[in-house]
Design an enzyme around this catalytic site. Structure first.
Site, PDB file in Angstrom:
ATOM      1  N   ASN A  42      -4.384   3.589  -2.336  1.00 43.86           N
ATOM      2  CA  ASN A  42      -3.972   3.531  -0.733  1.00 43.86           C
ATOM      3  C   ASN A  42      -4.978   2.347   0.208  1.00 43.86           C
ATOM      4  OD1 ASN A  42      -5.619   5.386  -0.971  1.00 43.86           O
ATOM      5  ND2 ASN A  42      -5.461   6.495   1.180  1.00 43.86           N
ATOM      6  N   GLU A  44      -5.810   2.393   4.104  1.00 43.57           N
ATOM      7  CA  GLU A  44      -4.572   1.861   5.960  1.00 43.57           C
ATOM      8  C   GLU A  44      -5.069   0.764   6.924  1.00 43.57           C
ATOM      9  OE1 GLU A  44      -7.345   5.996   5.815  1.00 43.57           O
ATOM     10  OE2 GLU A  44      -5.997   6.850   4.942  1.00 43.57           O
ATOM     11  N   CYS A  53       0.955   3.491   1.056  1.00 45.86           N
ATOM     12  CA  CYS A  53       0.305   5.215  -0.028  1.00 45.86           C
ATOM     13  C   CYS A  53      -0.229   3.613  -1.541  1.00 45.86           C
ATOM     14  CB  CYS A  53       1.140   5.751  -0.542  1.00 45.86           C
ATOM     15  SG  CYS A  53       1.638   7.118   1.400  1.00 45.86           S
ATOM     16  N   GLU A  55       0.719   4.498  -4.561  1.00 45.22           N
ATOM     17  CA  GLU A  55       1.624   4.290  -5.627  1.00 45.22           C
ATOM     18  C   GLU A  55       2.268   3.827  -5.189  1.00 45.22           C
ATOM     19  OE1 GLU A  55       0.798   7.220  -3.868  1.00 45.22           O
ATOM     20  OE2 GLU A  55       2.742   8.946  -3.708  1.00 45.22           O
ATOM     21  N   CYS A  88       4.929  10.843  -0.596  1.00 46.49           N
ATOM     22  CA  CYS A  88       4.734  11.431   0.507  1.00 46.49           C
ATOM     23  C   CYS A  88       6.565  11.294   0.922  1.00 46.49           C
ATOM     24  CB  CYS A  88       4.716  10.017   2.068  1.00 46.49           C
ATOM     25  SG  CYS A  88       5.300   8.419   2.186  1.00 46.49           S
ATOM     26  N   CYS A  91       7.010   7.048  -0.029  1.00 49.51           N
ATOM     27  CA  CYS A  91       7.470   6.730  -1.823  1.00 49.51           C
ATOM     28  C   CYS A  91       8.177   7.121  -2.762  1.00 49.51           C
ATOM     29  CB  CYS A  91       5.767   7.020  -2.019  1.00 49.51           C
ATOM     30  SG  CYS A  91       4.615   6.397  -1.400  1.00 49.51           S
TER      31      CYS A  91
END
Ligand code: THU
Length: 140
Positions: A42, A44, A53, A55, A88, A91
């Site tokens: 990830n 940010e 994220c 993934e 999330c 994703c």
């Protein structure tokens, strides 16, 4: 595909997480059918919505290398959370676009591992078929 190897690689990817705001580090690894492992972590942003994220980053990296859904064997995602961290909503939507629906999505927190897939993570999701003119009655 060896699940443990995939989880270990996702754990290694997590070390590169850039998470100065949440301090929640996540790693991901896409295994390709031709034997490659593509990592993501990830990343940010001070403008929180610009965060991406682990993934998603791994999957986008795989596509950027030329892999497509039929080339992907599995994806593993790992975080050192008490409960297993699940993808999330954004994703899940990206999985629906870029992963074949039965491809294993392996989630691990180092203590437990769960194997799921896009179909389970996003039932009845919106996908490209809605945008296919041949299936639409509202346009001539
Ligand atoms: N995060 C991921 O990278 N993957 C997930 O599956 C859940 C959340 C990240 C986004 C953000 O950097 C941090 O975890 C906290 O939400």
């Amino acid at each position: 595909m060896k699940t443990e190897i995939l989880i270990q690689k996702a754990r290694e990817a997590r070390e590169h997480a850039y998470a100065p705001y949440s301090h929640f580090q996540v790693g991901a690894c896409v295994a390709t059918k031709d034997g490659n492992y593509i990592l993501g972590a990830n990343v940010e942003n001070a403008s929180y919505g610009a965060t991406s994220c682990a993934e998603r980053n791994a999957l986008f990296a795989a596509y950027a290398k030329g892999y497509r859904k039929q080339d992907i064997e599995a994806i593993a995602i790992t975080a050192a959370s008490e409960r297993i961290c699940t993808p999330c909503g954004i994703c899940r939507q990206v999985f629906a676009e870029l992963l074949a629906e039965a491809v294993p999505v392996i989630l691990s927190n180092g203590k437990e591992t769960v194997c799921t897939n896009t179909k389970e993570l996003l039932p009845d999701g919106f996908d490209g078929s809605f945008l296919n003119p041949a299936e639409r009655e509202d346009i001539g």
